[in-house]
Design a protein around this motif. Structure first.
Motif, short mmCIF file in Angstrom:
data_model
loop_
_atom_site.label_atom_id
_atom_site.label_comp_id
_atom_site.label_asym_id
_atom_site.label_seq_id
_atom_site.Cartn_x
_atom_site.Cartn_y
_atom_site.Cartn_z
N LEU A 98 48.28 51.18 48.30
CA LEU A 98 47.37 49.98 48.45
C LEU A 98 46.02 50.11 47.69
O LEU A 98 45.61 49.23 46.98
N GLN A 99 45.39 51.27 47.91
CA GLN A 99 43.95 51.52 47.50
C GLN A 99 44.04 51.57 45.95
O GLN A 99 43.30 51.10 45.33
N ASN A 100 44.98 52.22 45.25
CA ASN A 100 45.05 52.26 43.97
C ASN A 100 45.10 50.59 43.53
O ASN A 100 44.68 50.43 42.21
N LEU A 101 46.21 50.01 43.89
CA LEU A 101 46.42 48.49 43.47
C LEU A 101 45.15 47.80 43.60
O LEU A 101 44.92 46.90 42.86
N ASP A 102 44.31 47.74 44.63
CA ASP A 102 43.25 47.24 45.06
C ASP A 102 42.13 47.61 44.21
O ASP A 102 41.21 46.63 43.74
N ILE A 103 42.00 48.69 43.77
CA ILE A 103 40.98 48.98 42.64
C ILE A 103 41.34 48.59 41.48
O ILE A 103 40.34 47.89 40.73
N ALA A 104 42.59 48.66 41.04
CA ALA A 104 43.04 48.02 39.57
C ALA A 104 42.97 46.44 39.75
O ALA A 104 42.48 46.06 38.73
N GLY A 105 42.86 45.85 41.01
CA GLY A 105 42.82 44.47 40.82
C GLY A 105 41.30 44.12 40.84
O GLY A 105 41.13 42.76 41.01
N GLY A 106 40.49 45.04 40.87
CA GLY A 106 39.00 44.55 40.85
C GLY A 106 38.84 43.68 39.80
O GLY A 106 37.61 42.93 39.93
N VAL A 107 39.38 43.53 38.66
CA VAL A 107 39.11 42.58 37.63
C VAL A 107 39.30 41.22 38.26
O VAL A 107 38.56 40.22 37.68
N HIS A 108 39.79 41.08 39.48
CA HIS A 108 39.96 39.52 40.10
C HIS A 108 38.52 39.42 40.89
O HIS A 108 38.26 37.97 41.15
N ARG A 109 37.64 40.36 41.16
CA ARG A 109 36.66 40.07 42.02
C ARG A 109 35.35 40.39 41.27
O ARG A 109 35.10 41.13 40.35
N ARG A 110 34.30 39.80 41.73
CA ARG A 110 32.86 40.22 41.25
C ARG A 110 32.17 41.31 41.72
O ARG A 110 33.05 41.82 42.82
N ALA A 111 31.57 41.88 41.11
CA ALA A 111 30.90 42.96 41.62
C ALA A 111 30.51 43.13 43.03
O ALA A 111 30.79 44.41 43.60
N TRP A 112 30.02 42.33 43.58
CA TRP A 112 29.43 42.27 44.99
C TRP A 112 30.62 42.45 45.96
O TRP A 112 30.82 42.98 46.95
N GLY A 113 31.99 41.83 45.46
CA GLY A 113 32.92 41.69 46.25
C GLY A 113 33.73 43.09 46.26
O GLY A 113 34.70 43.36 47.12
N MET A 114 33.57 44.05 45.42
CA MET A 114 34.13 45.16 45.29
C MET A 114 33.55 46.06 46.36
O MET A 114 34.37 47.02 47.07
N VAL A 115 32.39 45.76 46.93
CA VAL A 115 31.73 46.61 48.07
C VAL A 115 31.93 46.00 49.32
O VAL A 115 31.63 46.70 50.23
N ARG A 116 32.09 44.69 49.30
CA ARG A 116 32.43 43.87 50.54
C ARG A 116 33.51 43.96 51.40
O ARG A 116 34.64 44.12 50.69
N ALA A 117 33.45 44.37 52.70
CA ALA A 117 34.81 44.66 53.41
C ALA A 117 35.44 43.51 53.29
O ALA A 117 35.03 42.04 53.62
N ARG A 118 36.72 43.42 52.97
CA ARG A 118 37.49 42.30 53.11
C ARG A 118 38.65 42.29 53.99
O ARG A 118 39.26 43.38 54.34
N LYS A 119 39.03 41.24 54.72
CA LYS A 119 40.18 41.18 55.61
C LYS A 119 41.59 40.81 55.17
O LYS A 119 41.74 39.98 54.05
N GLY A 120 42.29 41.72 55.55
CA GLY A 120 43.70 41.71 54.95
C GLY A 120 44.03 42.06 53.77
O GLY A 120 43.25 42.73 52.82
N ILE A 121 45.20 41.91 53.20
CA ILE A 121 45.60 42.43 51.99
C ILE A 121 45.57 41.28 50.91
O ILE A 121 46.28 40.30 51.13
N PRO A 122 44.67 41.29 49.68
CA PRO A 122 45.13 40.09 48.60
C PRO A 122 46.63 40.05 48.45
O PRO A 122 47.29 40.66 48.13
#
Length: 251
Positions: A98-122
């Motif tokens: 999950l973490q590998n995919l979440d990091i790889a999917g960072g292209v979908h999020r702005r920089a501030w979203g990368m460090v902001r806690a998110r609820k659930g799985i995209p």
């Protein structure tokens, strides 16, 4: 077809201090087809993909959409929707699936979203896990995955990046028969909406899953066509497949 439906390569040449690893390569990769690159070691298969993904400098033209891939840097090519895997899976082994995919999917999020806690799985991460068959292993560290599962994870990482063009370098090398079958079916599932190009030596795998085969030899295109056309080509038999069109699974 729109420009996003294919990659058109014209006159691609890669010159390493006078040695031409690729010379005047013309090839078109179409969306919806599983396109294999085969040929002897040193034929220029990986170098061709390296040039199209910005890892080496090539001359000529490689159109994708309204862009010339040969004029872009590797990160620009990735942002344009072109991704690749390598012979050895490049995953973060200490992190979970999950973490590998979440990091790889960072292209979908702005920089501030990368460090902001998110609820659930995209949703796109969940979809990718299910597509590559790793949803039940979401919390398993990538480092303890089976060989084939690591390759599927890497494909999943391209899926969450929304790569519409995927270059896969010897994806099934070292896999069990069952893993190869599952990989082939995975490629068939994702191919309709993508341009899939696979560098491969396993001729059994090529015969079963290829829509189009391009044979490279000495840096140039030797032949192209269906599996049947390639196997019947005398030049291909001579330089690659050997005397028997059944060939071997490895060079």
């Amino acid at each position: 077809m729109s420009g996003q439906d294919y990659v058109e390569v014209q006159g691609l040449t890669v010159d390493f201090d006078g040695f031409k690893a690729n010379s005047e390569v013309d090839v078109t990769f179409l969306q919806g087809r599983i396109h294999f690159l085969i040929g002897p070691n040193g034929a220029g298969k990986t170098t061709l993909v390296d040039a199209l993904t910005g890892l080496v400098q090539g001359t000529g033209y490689a159109r994708y959409g309204n862009k010339d891939l040969l004029s872009l840097k590797s990160h620009q090519i990735s942002r344009a929707g072109v991704g690749r895997t390598f012979q050895t899976a490049t995953v973060f082994e200490e992190l979970t699936v999950l973490q590998n995919l979440d990091i790889a999917g960072g292209v979908h999020r702005r920089a501030w979203g990368m460090v902001r806690a998110r609820k659930g799985i995209p949703a796109y991460v969940q979809e990718a896990m299910e597509t590559v068959g790793l949803a039940d292993l979401r919390d398993r560290p990538a480092g303890i995955l089976a060989h084939g599962q690591k390759q599927w994870l890497e494909i999943g990482m391209l899926l969450v990046q929304d790569a519409k063009v995927m270059f896969l370098d010897e994806t099934v090398a070292g896999m069990s028969h069952e893993e190869r079958e599952e990989t082939g079916e995975l490629l068939r599932r994702i191919a309709p909406d993508r341009t899939i190009v696979v560098i491969e030596h396993d001729m059994e795998f090529v015969r079963k899953y290829a829509d189009v085969v391009t044979v490279l030899h000495a840096g140039k295109v030797l032949a192209e066509g269906t599996v049947a056309e390639i196997q019947a080509n005398p030049q291909v038999q001579e330089v690659y497949l050997g005397r028997s069109t059944e060939g071997a699974t490895h060079e």
